[in-house]
Design a protein around this motif. Structure first.
Motif, PDB file in Angstrom:
ATOM      1  N   LEU A 149       0.889  -1.225  -0.043  1.00 54.37           N
ATOM      2  CA  LEU A 149      -0.124   0.157   0.043  1.00 54.37           C
ATOM      3  C   LEU A 149       1.041   1.248  -0.091  1.00 54.37           C
ATOM      4  N   PRO A 150       0.411   2.405  -0.413  1.00 53.31           N
ATOM      5  CA  PRO A 150       1.048   3.577  -0.397  1.00 53.31           C
ATOM      6  C   PRO A 150       1.528   4.086   1.020  1.00 53.31           C
ATOM      7  N   SER A 187       1.491  -2.071  -7.568  1.00 56.01           N
ATOM      8  CA  SER A 187       0.303  -1.486  -8.301  1.00 56.01           C
ATOM      9  C   SER A 187       0.968   0.073  -8.709  1.00 56.01           C
ATOM     10  N   PRO A 188       0.166   0.520  -9.582  1.00 55.98           N
ATOM     11  CA  PRO A 188       0.522   1.907  -9.789  1.00 55.98           C
ATOM     12  C   PRO A 188      -0.069   2.708  -8.657  1.00 55.98           C
ATOM     13  N   LYS A 189      -1.060   2.578  -7.938  1.00 52.12           N
ATOM     14  CA  LYS A 189      -1.404   3.451  -6.901  1.00 52.12           C
ATOM     15  C   LYS A 189      -0.299   3.296  -5.924  1.00 52.12           C
ATOM     16  N   THR A 190       0.711   2.309  -5.574  1.00 49.09           N
ATOM     17  CA  THR A 190       1.677   2.321  -4.607  1.00 49.09           C
ATOM     18  C   THR A 190       2.954   3.029  -5.250  1.00 49.09           C
ATOM     19  N   GLN A 191       3.004   2.857  -6.586  1.00 48.67           N
ATOM     20  CA  GLN A 191       4.071   3.198  -7.270  1.00 48.67           C
ATOM     21  C   GLN A 191       4.098   4.667  -7.319  1.00 48.67           C
ATOM     22  N   SER A 192       2.879   5.326  -7.291  1.00 46.30           N
ATOM     23  CA  SER A 192       2.757   6.800  -7.310  1.00 46.30           C
ATOM     24  C   SER A 192       3.187   7.382  -5.981  1.00 46.30           C
ATOM     25  N   ALA A 193       3.213   6.592  -4.854  1.00 48.95           N
ATOM     26  CA  ALA A 193       3.756   7.092  -3.530  1.00 48.95           C
ATOM     27  C   ALA A 193       5.116   7.737  -3.641  1.00 48.95           C
TER      28      ALA A 193
END
Length: 391
Positions: A149-150, A187-193
């Protein structure tokens, strides 16, 4: 809770005096006009760091030299000694790959981030961990997985019953060197962190901004051939990596030496720091002040602009790529013992800095053209500045 209350999660060196150093550089008018550049170091310095005087280097071409008035924070001789010790330390783990180590050190001195992309078993994680362990500063390692997770990256606010308030628990990103293993498995959501911290050196959680320590470097690895359960890095995140490198297989002699030296013990377990975060930040500040002549700056702009005009390129290099190209060229010039950047420095770093930012067309892929081939063609085609002339 104050907005800076948790920035001390990473120990950062205290500034010396007013926290600035001034370097005056004079360049002769042979080929390029005379110029003086004053560079203030924006990083932090150790309170016990000694300010060494550096003797002027004599110029051997028309790109300039430093005059006798220069009193930099740290001399190139000390920079060379520190970088040599770090390189030797890393090469104890990554045998027979001096060019890979050079690119990693250039990225470190350019205050950038490094993406190591290659097949399994060639030493991607070993390179990242060896570089991190060679510097005595806070280091964290994060294994990226699909369920990450982020908040597992940046940290999370937890309610404290005793204080009747939320307190921030810093995540692994609050370190000077962050090693992200198999980054494309998240996931892209976590990468964006990682986007904010890589670009702005800060983290924002629940509306509160926390500054990260200096130096700050993300070293990420990914496997390009194992596609199951992976998420390709978006262009916006690839653009935040200063350089990308592939290690490749060692030659027969290096592989035999690796078997002899590493079969019985893990060299990473015996690795000891040879520098510290305060010294590395001083080196970064020193590199930031190296001179880049207007013609060399124009050449860097022309190289990146050329990537946007080719029919086989769907997305060319961004203006951020131009900035990173110049910063990496400054680091390459420092490793070469010069106070100024020449076109050869841009050539030495152009492929690792530019290739991973290019998105090729379907036709280019069908013709088996790679981004590396495109950058090589651009280097051969764009005229190189040479004094008042081009060649």
């Amino acid at each position: 809770m104050t907005s800076r209350g948790q920035s001390t999660a990473v120990s950062t060196p205290a500034p010396t005096g007013d926290g600035r150093s001034v370097t005056e550089v004079h360049y002769p008018s042979d080929g390029y006009p005379a110029d003086q550049s004053v560079a203030g170091s924006h990083g932090t310095h150790s309170a016990h760091s000694a300010h060494s005087a550096h003797s002027a280097h004599e110029a051997h071409d028309s790109y300039g030299t430093q005059d006798d008035r220069a009193v930099p924070t740290i001399g190139l001789d000390q920079l060379h000694d520190t970088v040599r010790r770090i390189a030797a330390n890393v090469e104890r783990v990554l045998v027979g790959k001096p060019e890979v180590v050079r690119v990693a050190l250039v990225t470190l001195l350019a205050e950038g981030h490094l993406l190591v992309e290659d097949v399994p078993g060639v030493g991607k994680t070993s390179l990242a961990k060896a570089l991190a362990r060679s510097i005595d500063c806070p280091v964290s390692r994060l294994q990226f997985t699909p369920d990450l997770l982020p908040s597992d990256v940046t940290g999370v606010s937890i309610y404290n019953r005793q204080q009747s308030d939320f307190e921030f628990r810093p995540g692994p990103v609050f370190a000077n060197i962050v090693v992200g293993d198999e980054i494309n498995r998240a996931s892209p959501k976590t990468q964006s962190a990682l986007l904010e911290c890589m670009e702005e050196r800060q983290v924002t959680v629940d509306g509160t901004t926390y500054e990260l320590g200096r130096p700050f470097m993300v070293i990420a690895t990914q496997n390009p051939v194992e596609m199951e359960g992976t998420y390709a890095l978006p262009e916006a995140q690839r653009d935040r990596f200063t350089a990308r490198l592939s290690i490749g297989y060692p030659d027969a002699a290096a592989e035999l030496a690796m078997v002899d030296e590493h079969a019985g013990a893990n060299p990473l377990s015996e690795l000891r720091p040879v520098s510290d975060g305060a010294t590395v930040q001083r080196l970064i500040d020193r590199v930031r002040g190296l001179h880049v002549a207007p013609e060399v700056k124009q050449y860097a702009v022309e190289l990146t602009a050329a990537t946007r005009q080719l029919p086989e390129v769907r997305l060319g290099a961004s203006p951020r790529a131009t900035l990173q190209l110049v910063r990496a060229a400054r680091a390459q010039a420092a490793l070469s013992g010069r106070e100024f950047v020449v076109p050869d420095d841009l050539h030495a770093v152009a492929i690792p800095v530019l290739a991973h930012r290019l998105v090729l067309t379907t036709e280019a892929h069908a013709a088996r053209r790679s981004a590396t081939d495109v950058v090589r063609a651009i280097l051969a085609r764009v005229p190189v500045p040479h004094g008042n002339r081009t060649r």
